[in-house]
Design an enzyme around this catalytic site. Structure first.
Site, PDB file in Angstrom:
ATOM      1  N   VAL A  14       0.839  -1.212   0.000  1.00 50.67           N
ATOM      2  CA  VAL A  14       0.000   0.000   0.000  1.00 50.67           C
ATOM      3  C   VAL A  14       0.870   1.257   0.000  1.00 50.67           C
ATOM      4  O   VAL A  14       0.582   2.239  -0.690  1.00 50.67           O
ATOM      5  CB  VAL A  14      -0.964   0.000   1.214  1.00 50.67           C
ATOM      6  N   ARG A  49      14.511  -1.950   0.721  1.00 47.82           N
ATOM      7  CA  ARG A  49      13.233  -2.049  -0.002  1.00 47.82           C
ATOM      8  C   ARG A  49      12.587  -0.661  -0.101  1.00 47.82           C
ATOM      9  O   ARG A  49      12.081  -0.253  -1.144  1.00 47.82           O
ATOM     10  CB  ARG A  49      12.286  -3.007   0.723  1.00 47.82           C
ATOM     11  N   GLY A 134     -11.035  -1.241   1.133  1.00 46.41           N
ATOM     12  CA  GLY A 134      -9.956  -0.750   0.262  1.00 46.41           C
ATOM     13  C   GLY A 134     -10.315   0.492  -0.510  1.00 46.41           C
ATOM     14  O   GLY A 134     -10.511   1.568   0.067  1.00 46.41           O
ATOM     15  N   GLY A 187      -1.634 -16.548  -4.504  1.00 46.04           N
ATOM     16  CA  GLY A 187      -1.336 -15.299  -3.804  1.00 46.04           C
ATOM     17  C   GLY A 187      -2.577 -14.517  -3.409  1.00 46.04           C
ATOM     18  O   GLY A 187      -2.489 -13.382  -2.957  1.00 46.04           O
ATOM     19  N   ASP A 201     -11.245 -10.304   9.964  1.00 45.71           N
ATOM     20  CA  ASP A 201     -10.993  -9.090   9.177  1.00 45.71           C
ATOM     21  C   ASP A 201     -12.322  -8.409   8.804  1.00 45.71           C
ATOM     22  O   ASP A 201     -12.477  -7.191   8.950  1.00 45.71           O
ATOM     23  CB  ASP A 201     -10.198  -9.473   7.920  1.00 45.71           C
ATOM     24  N   LYS A 205     -13.973  -4.603   9.993  1.00 49.39           N
ATOM     25  CA  LYS A 205     -14.529  -3.585   9.082  1.00 49.39           C
ATOM     26  C   LYS A 205     -16.011  -3.314   9.403  1.00 49.39           C
ATOM     27  O   LYS A 205     -16.463  -2.168   9.382  1.00 49.39           O
ATOM     28  CB  LYS A 205     -14.366  -4.054   7.638  1.00 49.39           C
TER      29      LYS A 205
HETATM   30  N1  HSE Z   1      -7.241  -9.420   3.536  1.00 48.11           N
HETATM   31  C1  HSE Z   1      -8.279  -8.513   3.167  1.00 48.11           C
HETATM   32  C2  HSE Z   1      -9.173  -9.155   2.126  1.00 48.11           C
HETATM   33  C3  HSE Z   1      -7.782  -7.212   2.608  1.00 48.11           C
HETATM   34  O1  HSE Z   1      -8.962 -10.296   1.731  1.00 48.11           O
HETATM   35  O2  HSE Z   1     -10.101  -8.497   1.705  1.00 48.11           O
HETATM   36  C4  HSE Z   1      -7.328  -6.283   3.662  1.00 48.11           C
HETATM   37  O3  HSE Z   1      -8.305  -6.037   4.618  1.00 48.11           O
END
Ligand code: HSE
Length: 440
Positions: A14, A49, A134, A187, A201, A205
């Site tokens: 990001v 990096r 996002g 990935g 996660d 949110k």
């Molecule tokens: N790992 C999250 C997803 C993205 O798969 O949407 C970051 O919150």
């Protein structure tokens, strides 16, 4: 006017996206912000990096505190993630009088109340558009675009990894474990995908959206969290036959007596737009009393989509930098003194409809036993589907899958029904229970 100076803490996917987009669209962004925005300092443990990502002309250090201590830096962008050092650094940046931009949903869902209070006291802004979905500007939409509304509910596909897995399971008829391995190979899923597949996660949110939608404190500890690890390919197939898709939804609803806040696999009518969001894409549906239903769709992760949200926050802060703190948009959309103590309801109080799959002995009276239990508890059946019996090798007993859709009922009542049905000798395996939302 002197450029606004930004320091990045962490320059991974990001961070480098933010650097690249800011550079590429500098002229356009300056015209919008009224002032140039420049990343002048970057801290990353991997200095090489970081140097490779930003080239010459930007100060690169391995100590995040050097960025916070730099008096020239106006905005600190925290892209480290997690609840650990990121929390200390965000609070230190606020204490140093810096505005903060963060993509850290975990941090805000758990420690948001403390962080927003510290920012309020110091008169600085903490912006977090990138923390939810996002690149989709859902924070902006909830906090500003829909500000006239009494929000009734929000439901979102807010984790791309799990949506990718569910899409693959449905498309290819594969089981969860097989698709997860493939997602990791491609990935799409992290080496440690726990937070994604267990729904954590998404719950981070959903917690943030709930706070903004209803003006309540962030309360991740009250969220009900259930991931997709136990979902079988058979349930996806049966749901399809009944006209539904299964999605991992983050849901928050305003109901009598409080707020629901939950993440779990959910049957959604296949005809709803959100049911057709496939792959790693995200989408959020918001229902407001004035606007009706609105839908927001886009990439929920990735370098430049997330950078798009980070930079939107940088522009907002640049525009409001000199404004009286009392005239800025409040962190949680409502004035801090006006936050409500509406409780987050326990899951047993949630009212929704259900999909049940029972593996039962295929003999006379079984359906009557099962429906009798539901009727006894006042649970109304919407539809029943029975698949053809298959002979179980070696036992000589026929078994069948009985699929039941119910009308709305209280979760506590459904738990009682499940316990009673599970105790029947003719119910031969753990009952699958998936919640259903019409999202009408
Ligand atoms: N790992 C999250 C997803 C993205 O798969 O949407 C970051 O919150």
């Amino acid at each position: 006017m002197k450029p606004i100076q930004v320091g990045l803490l962490g320059i991974g996917t990001v961070g480098s996206g933010t650097f690249n987009v800011l550079k590429r669209n500098q002229e356009e962004i300056t015209r919008r912000a009224g002032r140039s925005i420049q990343i002048t300092m970057v801290a990353d443990l991997d200095v090489e990096r970081a140097r490779a990502a930003v080239g010459e002309g930007v100060q690169v250090v391995n100590d995040a505190r050097a960025v916070i201590a730099n008096p020239e830096i106006d905005i600190v962008v925290e892209l480290i993630g997690g609840y650990g050092i990121a929390k200390a650094l965000v609070l230190e940046a606020i204490a140093a009088g810096k505005h903060v931009v963060t993509a850290n949903k975990a941090l805000l869902a758990v420690h948001g109340t403390e962080i927003f209070a510290a920012a309020q006291a110091k008169g600085v802004m903490v912006a977090f558009e990138a923390a939810v979905a996002g690149g989709i500007p859902i924070i902006k939409a909830l906090r500003e675009g829909l500000t006239a509304n009494r929000i009734q509910w929000v439901a979102g596909i807010i984790n791309g990894t799990t949506n990718f897995i569910l899409s693959e399971m449905r498309d290819k008829g594969l089981d969860f474990e097989v698709v997860l391995k493939e997602a990791q190979r491609l990935g799409y899923a992290e080496a440690d995908p726990t937070f994604d597949i267990e729904g954590v996660d998404a719950a981070h949110k959903a917690t943030i959206m709930s706070a903004i939608a209803y003006g309540i404190p962030v309360q991740f500890d009250k969220a009900y969290v259930e991931g997709i690890t136990k979902l079988g390919a058979a349930d996806i197939k049966y749901a399809e036959q009944l006209g539904y898709r299964i999605k991992l939804l983050g849901i928050t609803k305003r109901v009598e007596g409080g707020v629901e806040l939950r993440v779990h696999p959910t049957l959604v009518p296949a005809k709803r737009l959100i049911a057709n969001v496939e792959g790693a894409m995200n989408a959020v549906v918001v229902q407001g009393d004035a606007v009706g239903t609105t839908l927001y769709y886009g990439k929920g992760a990735g370098s430049e989509p997330t950078a798009s949200a980070v930079i939107a926050d940088l522009v907002d802060i640049t525009r409001l930098h000199t404004a009286d703190p009392l005239n800025r948009v409040p962190h949680l959309a409502f004035q801090p003194s006006e936050l409500s103590d509406l409780p987050v309801l326990p899951m047993s109080e949630v009212v929704t409809s259900y999909y049940l799959r029972l593996r039962v002995a295929d003999k006379a009276g079984v359906l009557a036993q099962v429906t009798g239990i539901l009727a006894g508890l006042g649970i109304s059946i919407d539809a029943v589907l029975q698949r053809e019996a298959d002979e179980v090798a070696g036992e000589g007993a026929a078994q069948t899958d009985l699929i039941i859709l119910t009308h709305d009922t209280r979760e506590g009542t459904m738990n009682d029904a499940l316990a009673q049905m599970q105790a029947l000798p003719t119910v031969l395996a753990p009952i699958a229970r998936i919640r259903k939302e019409e999202l009408a």
